[in-house]
Write an enzyme that holds these catalytic residues in place. Sequence first.
Site, short mmCIF file in Angstrom:
data_model
loop_
_atom_site.label_atom_id
_atom_site.label_comp_id
_atom_site.label_asym_id
_atom_site.label_seq_id
_atom_site.Cartn_x
_atom_site.Cartn_y
_atom_site.Cartn_z
N HIS A 1 0.82 -1.21 0.00
CA HIS A 1 0.00 0.00 0.00
C HIS A 1 0.86 1.26 0.00
CE1 HIS A 1 0.97 0.97 4.17
NE2 HIS A 1 0.77 -0.31 4.47
N THR B 1 2.28 -0.93 12.15
CA THR B 1 0.87 -0.74 11.82
C THR B 1 0.28 -2.06 11.37
OG1 THR B 1 1.63 1.36 10.86
CG2 THR B 1 -0.72 0.83 10.67
N GLY B 2 -0.38 -2.73 12.30
CA GLY B 2 -1.00 -4.00 11.97
C GLY B 2 -2.50 -3.83 11.79
N ARG C 1 -5.87 1.34 4.04
CA ARG C 1 -4.68 1.78 3.31
C ARG C 1 -4.40 0.88 2.11
NH1 ARG C 1 -3.51 -0.37 8.26
NH2 ARG C 1 -1.85 -1.94 8.50
N GLU D 1 -1.82 -7.34 7.52
CA GLU D 1 -0.46 -7.21 8.04
C GLU D 1 -0.27 -8.12 9.26
OE1 GLU D 1 2.53 -7.03 7.77
OE2 GLU D 1 3.07 -4.90 7.57
N TRP D 2 0.99 -8.45 9.55
CA TRP D 2 1.33 -9.19 10.77
C TRP D 2 0.63 -8.50 11.94
CZ3 TRP D 2 6.60 -11.87 10.73
CH2 TRP D 2 6.75 -12.73 11.83
N ARG D 3 -0.04 -9.25 12.77
CA ARG D 3 -0.74 -8.68 13.93
C ARG D 3 0.28 -8.49 15.04
NH1 ARG D 3 -4.20 -12.45 11.52
NH2 ARG D 3 -6.01 -11.45 10.58
N TYR D 4 0.56 -7.22 15.34
CA TYR D 4 1.66 -6.90 16.24
C TYR D 4 1.30 -6.99 17.72
CZ TYR D 4 3.82 -5.11 11.97
OH TYR D 4 4.34 -4.98 10.71
#
Length: 220
Positions: A14, A26-27, A70, A96-99
Amino acid sequence: MATRPMPRLWVIRHGETEWSISGRHTGTTDIPLTARGERQVLEKAPEIVGPGKLIDPDNLCTVFVSPRQRAHRTFHLLFQHVGSIPHHTLTEDCAEWRYGDYEGLLSSEIKEKDPNWSIWKDGCPGGESVEQMTARVDKIIAAVRKYHHEYKEQGLHTRDVLIIAHGHFSRVLIARWLDMPLDFGTKVNLSTGGVVALAYNHDSLAEPSINALNLHTTVV
């Protein structure tokens, strides 16, 4: 019968966000593109997407898009000039990877909590482990390869699949596409708006390859 050209997987990160500028993880946080990020995608879209371009809508059999705005906004900006939006699926498999506990933090702030932390070895407390992230990315790769096999071997669909997603996700995807361990992602850098071409060597679906990295990146 003429041999069909090899199928490809296009991957696009993105566009720019406020947190991609600052380096915050930013997950699940659903923040928008910046105005500059939108403008950069719009300016590059005619060079990337269209008849005879890198991503030709006539070649796309499907698109997988992360549900975060995004990524979804980047997808729509990329295709709005061609007059129609291709078939696509919003899926958490491309999120995205979940932080977890590290969501919104800078790497330096995480290192203050755990000086030896590496996402590639340790995953994220309260988020996704390395094993969970590997399994999730392997799932979407299996879906892509099903399309590719059906196209190449049976003449179904069209040639290409596109994924619009995120930085860590894309680096993991590249590693797993090549059947490498997750931490191969440390060797890969993908800029916001960058385009990756994944395909196969020697006309063989058993030999996955990287054809290009960071094509038409939107970061200056």
